[in-house]
Design an enzyme around this catalytic site. Structure first.
Site, PDB file in Angstrom:
ATOM      1  N   ARG A   1       0.689   3.780  -3.249  1.00 55.46           N
ATOM      2  CA  ARG A   1       0.080   5.101  -3.021  1.00 55.46           C
ATOM      3  C   ARG A   1       1.130   6.184  -2.803  1.00 55.46           C
ATOM      4  O   ARG A   1       1.098   7.228  -3.432  1.00 55.46           O
ATOM      5  CB  ARG A   1      -0.855   5.053  -1.811  1.00 55.46           C
ATOM      6  CG  ARG A   1      -1.967   4.038  -1.995  1.00 55.46           C
ATOM      7  CD  ARG A   1      -3.063   4.212  -0.979  1.00 55.46           C
ATOM      8  NE  ARG A   1      -3.802   2.959  -0.809  1.00 55.46           N
ATOM      9  CZ  ARG A   1      -5.058   2.881  -0.400  1.00 55.46           C
ATOM     10  NH1 ARG A   1      -5.727   3.969  -0.113  1.00 55.46           N
ATOM     11  NH2 ARG A   1      -5.654   1.722  -0.270  1.00 55.46           N
TER      12      ARG A   1
ATOM     13  N   GLU B   1       0.831  -1.219   0.000  1.00 55.23           N
ATOM     14  CA  GLU B   1       0.000   0.000   0.000  1.00 55.23           C
ATOM     15  C   GLU B   1       0.855   1.256   0.000  1.00 55.23           C
ATOM     16  O   GLU B   1       0.555   2.232  -0.691  1.00 55.23           O
ATOM     17  CB  GLU B   1      -0.956   0.021   1.203  1.00 55.23           C
ATOM     18  CG  GLU B   1      -2.021  -1.072   1.192  1.00 55.23           C
ATOM     19  CD  GLU B   1      -3.109  -0.877   0.132  1.00 55.23           C
ATOM     20  OE1 GLU B   1      -3.112   0.165  -0.541  1.00 55.23           O
ATOM     21  OE2 GLU B   1      -3.941  -1.790  -0.021  1.00 55.23           O
TER      22      GLU B   1
ATOM     23  N   GLU C   1     -12.081   0.267 -10.398  1.00 55.93           N
ATOM     24  CA  GLU C   1     -11.728  -0.695 -11.456  1.00 55.93           C
ATOM     25  C   GLU C   1     -12.663  -0.702 -12.667  1.00 55.93           C
ATOM     26  O   GLU C   1     -12.212  -0.868 -13.815  1.00 55.93           O
ATOM     27  CB  GLU C   1     -11.621  -2.113 -10.879  1.00 55.93           C
ATOM     28  CG  GLU C   1     -10.457  -2.321  -9.921  1.00 55.93           C
ATOM     29  CD  GLU C   1     -10.682  -1.741  -8.523  1.00 55.93           C
ATOM     30  OE1 GLU C   1     -11.859  -1.459  -8.182  1.00 55.93           O
ATOM     31  OE2 GLU C   1      -9.698  -1.553  -7.779  1.00 55.93           O
TER      32      GLU C   1
ATOM     33  N   ASP D   1      -4.555  -9.807  -8.528  1.00 51.57           N
ATOM     34  CA  ASP D   1      -4.789  -8.832  -9.607  1.00 51.57           C
ATOM     35  C   ASP D   1      -3.587  -8.079 -10.187  1.00 51.57           C
ATOM     36  O   ASP D   1      -3.171  -8.311 -11.327  1.00 51.57           O
ATOM     37  CB  ASP D   1      -5.877  -7.821  -9.187  1.00 51.57           C
ATOM     38  CG  ASP D   1      -5.677  -7.203  -7.791  1.00 51.57           C
ATOM     39  OD1 ASP D   1      -4.618  -7.433  -7.196  1.00 51.57           O
ATOM     40  OD2 ASP D   1      -6.576  -6.485  -7.329  1.00 51.57           O
TER      41      ASP D   1
HETATM   42  C1  DMJ Z   1      -6.237   0.419  -5.215  1.00 50.74           C
HETATM   43  O1  DMJ Z   1      -5.532   0.750  -4.091  1.00 50.74           O
HETATM   44  C2  DMJ Z   1      -5.375  -0.237  -6.239  1.00 50.74           C
HETATM   45  O2  DMJ Z   1      -6.011  -0.176  -7.449  1.00 50.74           O
HETATM   46  C3  DMJ Z   1      -5.055  -1.656  -5.912  1.00 50.74           C
HETATM   47  O3  DMJ Z   1      -4.350  -2.293  -6.918  1.00 50.74           O
HETATM   48  C4  DMJ Z   1      -6.275  -2.458  -5.610  1.00 50.74           C
HETATM   49  N1  DMJ Z   1      -7.389  -1.747  -5.190  1.00 50.74           N
HETATM   50  C5  DMJ Z   1      -7.429  -0.395  -4.803  1.00 50.74           C
HETATM   51  C6  DMJ Z   1      -8.686   0.287  -5.252  1.00 50.74           C
HETATM   52  O4  DMJ Z   1      -9.779  -0.503  -5.365  1.00 50.74           O
END
Ligand code: DMJ
Length: 622
Positions: free
Chosen positions: A253, A249, A516, A382
């Site tokens: 971010r 995270e 998404e 993902d």
């Molecule tokens: C985001 O922090 C990023 O896209 C991450 O890869 C997965 N999901 C959240 C938002 O849904």
């Protein structure tokens, strides 16, 4: 002269042993004696010549000084020449001895020590190469900033699109102003209770919304707010915290947000902060395999994994979503360690067997073995797939390995996970120990955009096929919104028990402002210009305005099938980083952050294509 006359002692094939020219036995014996005496003399000459090593030195340690000096030798300065000769010979002898000692040392080293020496040498070259332009006060290489193409946009000519784009900007302004007013400096905003909110994902690091929103402010030309955010970063963003953070995270971010802000604006503060934070994350890789821990205490450098993760495993989507940012950190810092760490992750993965070509979500960082065989293109898996493709695109398409890994993985996903419902909706199921769970997450909906983005490079004429798959996934995800009361998508939806694209479990009915589905619309719009994608995006805008906008910002909702929204009171930082940015780009022209020059990290932070000083193969070889 005939050859035979030059070889009197050699019998030619035409001669018979009885011919008059042949030798008698005694003659042969004498000749043999003479010949061996001659050979002995030659050997003697070699052994008794003075200091043969000097001759060898001349061959192996060729020195121009020797040449110069020998050419100079005249009778008049013979004394000087003798003195100089001795010096040179002494130097040659010393060099020779040094080389022998070094060779002996090397032979005594263990293979891993030799490998380490080679790596140190390579690191030195890498750093020297990057710092050719000199170092700044923070000992970082001086980099001449050039803004990549398409960093700024312009108004679309079509009035309706222009108006919608303006509306998205107004939404951003409201989300940002609310955060400023009620939660400035906190990680996130609680828009209902109108106060700050801190998730433990960021430990004690503050200001997640500020860093996540920086590039969106820039992209929407909210420059005053961008300046205000920059000032906060300069004065307050601090990573010297004694707290545990999520490596993933914080990377996507904070590191991603800072990198984008740097590339868009050229402000050095962002480059420095990104590198500082990157360095703080490096201890996470101190595991027997180099697969990083999920959680890291930034002060002690002690890492561990989520207690719920199968047998102490690290998570595919977490350790597999560091690549883009870390490659940029190496480029901007001159420190190859970042790139090496993420390249090593690939090495570990390459050595493992993949069940049906699929990558399980859990991998033990101590043993280097898979944990539970659970595969997902949604949560836990993902963005690993996303980063394989984007690593190739971001490397100016030089990272051939990333490309192959992506298309092979996509093939396995198509074969083993992609299914069509009886109602004709294509979905990507999850896989648990060989059994399919006919469920798709909101998170999985990013795959439409990813497949569209990769379709152009697809092998074996599969471009058209992959574009169709991407369009079908976009349609399915749109259905998951359309089939709810609030017209917002559930966290998870199923294709079993008589339902299609509908959440059946209470704990899958929430919507937390995720991006998404809109992300996929944006990619599909760019590649097809089919107006339905803008329409679908606009439907989402209306639903957000109607059900998520509250007095103090935007909030998620607990049940998208309820007749009225029950707010969760969190304005997620990714709402400003991703959802609103992708919406804005959906209603912008294609030359704003064009795909030829920019790659979006998984948090929608745009990063420019990266021309590496050293090749991917070089980094991999370490
Ligand atoms: C985001 O922090 C990023 O896209 C991450 O890869 C997965 N999901 C959240 C938002 O849904």
């Amino acid at each position: 002269m005939p050859v035979a006359t030059l070889l009197p002692f050699t019998a030619t094939p035409s001669r018979k042993s009885s011919s008059p020219t042949s030798f008698r036995l005694t003659e042969k014996f004498i000749l043999l004696l003479v010949f061996s005496a001659f050979i002995t003399l030659c050997f003697g000459a070699i052994f008794f010549l003075p200091d043969s090593s000097k001759l060898l030195s001349g061959v192996f340690f060729h020195s121009s000084a020797v040449e110069t000096n020998t050419r100079k030798g005249t009778d008049s300065d013979s004394n000087i020449a003798v003195g100089t000769d001795e010096k040179i010979l002494a130097k040659i002898r010393k060099d020779h001895e040094k080389a022998l000692v070094e060779a002996k040392d090397t032979l005594q080293k263990r293979p891993d020590e030799i490998k380490q020496d080679i790596q140190n040498e390579k690191d030195k070259v890498f750093k020297e190469d990057l710092s050719k332009g000199g170092k700044d006060d923070d000992n970082l290489p001086v980099i001449e900033y050039v803004q990549p193409p398409g960093a700024t946009g312009h108004e679309p000519s079509d009035p309706e699109t222009k108006e919608r784009r303006e509306k998205i900007k107004e939404m951003m302004k409201f989300a940002w102003d609310s955060y400023k007013r009620y939660a400035w400096g906190s990680n996130e905003l609680r828009p209902v209770s109108m106060q700050g909110h801190s998730s433990n994902l960021f430990g004690d690091i503050k200001g997640a919304t500020i860093v996540d929103a920086l590039d969106t402010l820039y992209v929407m030309e909210m420059y005053e707010d961008f300046e205000m955010a920059t000032e906060w970063v300069e004065k307050n963003l601090d990573f010297n915290v004694n707290a545990e953070v999520s490596v993933f995270e914080v990377n996507i971010r904070f590191v991603g947000g800072l990198l984008s802000a740097y590339y868009l604006s050229g402000k050095e503060v962002f480059r420095k902060k990104a590198i500082q934070l990157g360095e703080k994350l490096l201890p996470a890789f101190k595991t027997p395999t180099g697969i990083p821990w999920a959680l890291l205490n930034l002060k002690s450098g002690i890492g561990r994994n989520w207690p719920w993760a199968s047998g102490g495993s690290s998570i595919l989507a977490e350790y597999g979503t560091l690549h883009l940012e870390f490659m940029h950190l190496s480029k901007l810092s001159g420190n190859p360690a970042f790139a090496e760490k993420v390249m090593n992750i690939r090495k570990v993965l390459n050595r493992l067997d993949k069940p049906q070509g699929l990558y399980p979500n859990y991998l033990n960082p101590n043993s280097g073995q898979w944990g539970q065989h659970h595969v997902s293109v949604g949560g836990l898996g993902d963005s690993f797939y996303e980063y394989l493709l984007k690593a190739w695109l971001m490397s100016d398409k030089t990272d051939e390995e990333g490309k192959k890994l992506y298309y092979d993985a996509l093939q396995a996903i198509e074969t083993s996970l992609m299914r069509k419902s009886s109602g004709g909706l294509t979905y990507i199921a999850e896989w648990k120990g060989g059994l399919l769970e006919h469920k798709m997450g909101h998170l999985t909906c990013f795959a439409g955009g990813m497949i569209a983005l990769g379709a152009d490079g697809a092998p074996e004429d599969k471009t058209g096929h992959q574009m169709e798959q991407a369009a079908e996934i976009a349609r399915t995800c749109h259905e998951s919104y359309a089939r709810t009361t609030l017209k917002l998508g559930p966290e998870g939806f199923r294709f079993d028990g008589g339902v299609e694209a509908i959440a059946t479990r209470q704990n899958e009915k929430y919507f937390i402002l995720r991006p998404e589905v809109i992300e996929t619309y944006m990619y599909m719009w760019r590649f097809t210009h089919d107006p339905k994608y803008r329409e679908w995006g606009w439907e989402a805008v209306q639903a957000l305005e109607k059900h998520c906008r509250v007095e103090g910002g935007y909030s998620g909702v607990r049940d998208v099938y309820a007749s009225s929204p029950n707010h969760d009171d969190v304005q997620q930082s990714f709402y400003l980083a991703e959802t609103l940015k992708y919406l804005f780009l959906l209603f912008s022209d294609d030359d704003h952050l064009p795909f030829e020059h920019w790659v979006f990290n998984t948090e929608a932070h745009p990063l420019p294509s990266l021309i590496l000083t050293c090749s991917i193969a070089e980094i991999q070889s370490k």
